[in-house]
Design a protein around this motif. Structure first.
Motif, mmCIF file in Angstrom:
data_model
loop_
_atom_site.group_PDB
_atom_site.id
_atom_site.type_symbol
_atom_site.label_atom_id
_atom_site.label_comp_id
_atom_site.label_asym_id
_atom_site.label_seq_id
_atom_site.Cartn_x
_atom_site.Cartn_y
_atom_site.Cartn_z
ATOM 1 N N GLN A 1 0.836 -1.210 0.000
ATOM 2 C CA GLN A 1 0.000 0.000 0.000
ATOM 3 C C GLN A 1 0.873 1.264 0.000
ATOM 4 O OE1 GLN A 1 -0.398 -2.643 1.991
ATOM 5 N NE2 GLN A 1 -2.448 -3.431 1.525
ATOM 6 N N LEU A 2 1.924 1.275 0.816
ATOM 7 C CA LEU A 2 2.839 2.427 0.801
ATOM 8 C C LEU A 2 3.528 2.543 -0.556
ATOM 9 C CD1 LEU A 2 4.651 2.486 4.286
ATOM 10 C CD2 LEU A 2 3.341 4.343 3.247
ATOM 11 N N GLN A 3 3.956 1.408 -1.083
ATOM 12 C CA GLN A 3 4.631 1.432 -2.381
ATOM 13 C C GLN A 3 3.718 1.972 -3.465
ATOM 14 O OE1 GLN A 3 8.103 0.240 -2.861
ATOM 15 N NE2 GLN A 3 7.606 1.704 -4.471
ATOM 16 N N ALA A 4 2.456 1.570 -3.444
ATOM 17 C CA ALA A 4 1.513 2.017 -4.465
ATOM 18 C C ALA A 4 1.269 3.518 -4.376
ATOM 19 C CB ALA A 4 0.195 1.249 -4.329
ATOM 20 N N VAL A 5 1.095 4.029 -3.164
ATOM 21 C CA VAL A 5 0.858 5.464 -2.995
ATOM 22 C C VAL A 5 2.065 6.260 -3.475
ATOM 23 C CG1 VAL A 5 0.566 7.298 -1.285
ATOM 24 C CG2 VAL A 5 -0.871 5.258 -1.188
ATOM 25 N N MET A 6 3.268 5.815 -3.101
ATOM 26 C CA MET A 6 4.457 6.563 -3.503
ATOM 27 C C MET A 6 4.726 6.426 -5.005
ATOM 28 S SD MET A 6 5.133 8.290 -0.974
ATOM 29 C CE MET A 6 6.390 9.134 -1.925
ATOM 30 N N SER A 7 4.326 5.327 -5.606
ATOM 31 C CA SER A 7 4.446 5.227 -7.065
ATOM 32 C C SER A 7 3.544 6.242 -7.743
ATOM 33 C CB SER A 7 4.077 3.808 -7.513
ATOM 34 O OG SER A 7 5.020 2.871 -7.035
ATOM 35 N N ARG A 8 2.421 6.534 -7.100
ATOM 36 C CA ARG A 8 1.474 7.494 -7.663
ATOM 37 C C ARG A 8 1.931 8.931 -7.466
ATOM 38 N NH1 ARG A 8 -2.845 6.943 -4.349
ATOM 39 N NH2 ARG A 8 -2.707 9.040 -3.466
ATOM 40 N N VAL A 9 2.369 9.280 -6.242
ATOM 41 C CA VAL A 9 2.712 10.681 -5.965
ATOM 42 C C VAL A 9 4.174 10.981 -6.212
ATOM 43 C CG1 VAL A 9 0.851 10.794 -4.267
ATOM 44 C CG2 VAL A 9 3.191 10.361 -3.487
ATOM 45 N N GLU A 10 5.016 9.964 -6.268
ATOM 46 C CA GLU A 10 6.436 10.027 -6.617
ATOM 47 C C GLU A 10 7.337 10.544 -5.505
ATOM 48 O OE1 GLU A 10 6.929 12.076 -10.312
ATOM 49 O OE2 GLU A 10 5.993 10.448 -11.470
ATOM 50 N N LYS A 11 6.960 11.624 -4.815
ATOM 51 C CA LYS A 11 7.807 12.160 -3.761
ATOM 52 C C LYS A 11 6.965 12.951 -2.774
ATOM 53 C CE LYS A 11 10.629 15.546 -4.419
ATOM 54 N NZ LYS A 11 10.141 16.434 -3.329
ATOM 55 N N THR A 12 7.574 13.276 -1.643
ATOM 56 C CA THR A 12 6.931 14.141 -0.661
ATOM 57 C C THR A 12 7.797 15.369 -0.437
ATOM 58 O OG1 THR A 12 7.987 13.049 1.230
ATOM 59 C CG2 THR A 12 5.857 12.169 0.495
ATOM 60 N N ASN A 13 7.191 16.389 0.156
ATOM 61 C CA ASN A 13 7.951 17.577 0.541
ATOM 62 C C ASN A 13 8.525 17.447 1.939
ATOM 63 O OD1 ASN A 13 5.353 18.724 -1.204
ATOM 64 N ND2 ASN A 13 7.334 19.535 -1.842
ATOM 65 N N LEU A 14 7.771 16.775 2.817
ATOM 66 C CA LEU A 14 8.198 16.596 4.206
ATOM 67 C C LEU A 14 7.831 15.189 4.637
ATOM 68 C CD1 LEU A 14 9.085 17.529 7.068
ATOM 69 C CD2 LEU A 14 6.821 18.538 7.347
ATOM 70 N N ALA A 15 8.781 14.483 5.225
ATOM 71 C CA ALA A 15 8.516 13.137 5.746
ATOM 72 C C ALA A 15 8.959 13.071 7.197
ATOM 73 C CB ALA A 15 9.253 12.078 4.923
ATOM 74 N N ILE A 16 8.084 12.530 8.044
ATOM 75 C CA ILE A 16 8.386 12.257 9.449
ATOM 76 C C ILE A 16 8.246 10.753 9.628
ATOM 77 C CG2 ILE A 16 7.772 12.706 11.844
ATOM 78 C CD1 ILE A 16 6.347 15.257 10.898
ATOM 79 N N ALA A 17 9.312 10.081 10.040
ATOM 80 C CA ALA A 17 9.255 8.628 10.147
ATOM 81 C C ALA A 17 10.054 8.139 11.340
ATOM 82 C CB ALA A 17 9.767 7.969 8.861
ATOM 83 N N SER A 18 9.657 6.980 11.826
ATOM 84 C CA SER A 18 10.229 6.386 13.033
ATOM 85 C C SER A 18 11.689 5.988 12.836
ATOM 86 C CB SER A 18 9.410 5.160 13.427
ATOM 87 O OG SER A 18 9.974 4.494 14.521
ATOM 88 N N TYR A 19 12.465 6.176 13.906
ATOM 89 C CA TYR A 19 13.895 5.852 13.910
ATOM 90 C C TYR A 19 14.193 5.136 15.224
ATOM 91 C CZ TYR A 19 18.996 6.850 13.740
ATOM 92 O OH TYR A 19 20.367 6.759 13.730
ATOM 93 N N THR A 20 13.705 3.907 15.335
ATOM 94 C CA THR A 20 13.856 3.185 16.599
ATOM 95 C C THR A 20 13.664 1.692 16.406
ATOM 96 O OG1 THR A 20 13.231 3.180 18.941
ATOM 97 C CG2 THR A 20 11.445 3.214 17.365
ATOM 98 N N VAL A 21 13.860 0.943 17.477
ATOM 99 C CA VAL A 21 13.644 -0.494 17.689
ATOM 100 C C VAL A 21 14.894 -1.322 17.407
ATOM 101 C CG1 VAL A 21 12.368 -2.578 17.011
ATOM 102 C CG2 VAL A 21 11.134 -0.490 17.463
ATOM 103 N N GLN A 22 15.698 -0.962 16.402
ATOM 104 C CA GLN A 22 16.888 -1.759 16.131
ATOM 105 C C GLN A 22 17.967 -1.600 17.208
ATOM 106 O OE1 GLN A 22 16.971 -4.072 13.672
ATOM 107 N NE2 GLN A 22 14.843 -3.423 13.362
ATOM 108 N N GLY A 23 17.874 -0.541 18.014
ATOM 109 C CA GLY A 23 18.728 -0.421 19.191
ATOM 110 C C GLY A 23 19.995 0.384 19.017
ATOM 111 N N ILE A 24 20.665 0.260 17.874
ATOM 112 C CA ILE A 24 21.897 1.007 17.626
ATOM 113 C C ILE A 24 21.867 1.520 16.187
ATOM 114 C CG2 ILE A 24 23.311 -0.205 19.345
ATOM 115 C CD1 ILE A 24 24.397 -1.945 17.077
ATOM 116 N N PRO A 25 22.492 2.682 15.915
ATOM 117 C CA PRO A 25 22.425 3.259 14.576
ATOM 118 C C PRO A 25 22.906 2.349 13.451
ATOM 119 C CG PRO A 25 23.099 4.935 16.135
ATOM 120 C CD PRO A 25 23.074 3.639 16.892
#
Length: 310
Positions: free
Chosen positions: A208-232
């Protein structure tokens, strides 16, 4: 969180309120992205609690774990806000008393478009973050090793702290289907055409995310999670997959601040944002990134794309 409203109808203000929570202000209205402000013992305060929230038009819930939804029902009751979320999220809100008239259930499977003053919101089914599987020479995963470190470094939790944590964990759902069916990304499209995506937990990229981004191609601002794996070194590739998918002009992380859950065999450490930002700089030279402080405004002109951060 107080102060004068922005007069320019093309401008938005975003403030990070800990975990994946953001306040979005636009055209004199307040919208919340997740709601967990009364954060319990040994978790860093954001400077206010849910009792201080007196204005909200809508509360968008990424998923129903306590650290994303705990304060939404109380805030909705106080402000009249609509809670928007997956069936698990709105189901939890209903179970603690939120009336059906203040719930908007979405699946993110397509064909859903919510209209607000100056923007639309498209819910998109996402996938919750998946914990690390790499092990050390003791056979421990990164998460288990981090738990050992925190357990050795911190004083034991008192019975009162354990009880407070138990009460906090109950303010949400641990339905296992949250992982694959209960996590929603939201694509905001402002009247100017400016696109902002917010994803409060970053797992594998869904069709579903892939389909939406294939349609709109890019965003101006993205906020996304940066956690759970524990180390960078383990987390950066996971988050960079989302950055590369969203192709934003500006990227802002979320969920990268420390949450200590030692009585329940878990800990999410503070994640250094510099390695992520350097990876963005080196991979996507036209994408800028910033990591705001709690409550510090990021102000964006949605017509010109210009932004400033305190």
């Amino acid at each position: 969180i107080g102060g004068p409203m922005i007069a320019n109808p093309q401008v938005i203000s975003l403030r990070w309120l800990g975990c994946s929570c953001y306040e979005l202000v636009h055209r004199g209205k307040v919208y919340l992205l997740d709601a967990w402000f009364d954060r319990g013992p040994r978790t860093r305060s954001v400077g206010f609690t849910d009792d201080d929230v007196v204005r909200a038009e809508a509360i968008f819930i990424g998923h129903a774990h306590f650290d994303h939804i705990a304060d939404a029902p109380a805030i909705a009751a106080r402000t009249g806000a609509t809670i928007v979320g997956a069936p698990i999220s709105t189901g939890y809100a209903a179970s603690v008393g939120t009336p059906a008239s203040q719930l908007r259930t979405v699946t993110g499977q397509g064909g859903e478009l919510l209209t607000f003053d100056g923007f639309t919101v498209e819910p998109v089914l996402a996938h919750h973050a998946v914990g690390p599987t790499r092990t050390n020479n003791k056979g421990e995963t990164v998460g288990q090793a981090l738990f050992d470190v925190y357990s050795a470094a911190l004083d034991p939790f008192t019975p009162a702290e354990v009880a407070e944590f138990q009460a906090m964990l109950a303010r949400g759902s641990f339905d296992p289907l949250i992982i694959t069916q209960g996590t929603i990304a939201y694509l905001f499209t402002f009247d100017s055409g400016y696109r902002m995506v917010w994803l409060d937990s970053g797992g594998p990229i869904t069709p579903q995310l892939q389909a939406v981004m294939s349609r709109v191609e890019k965003t101006n601002l993205a906020i996304a999670s940066y956690t759970v794996q524990g180390i960078p070194p383990l987390q950066v590739p996971v988050t960079m997959a989302l950055v590369n998918l969203f192709r934003p002009d500006l990227f802002v992380p979320c969920h990268h601040d420390e949450i200590i859950l030692l009585p329940f065999n878990a800990v999410l450490p503070d994640m250094a944002t510099e390695p992520l930002r350097m990876a963005i700089r080196d991979t996507l030279p036209h994408t800028r990134s910033l990591a705001p402080l709690y409550r510090a405004p990021v102000v964006v002109n949605t017509r010109t794309g210009e932004y400033s951060a305190a």
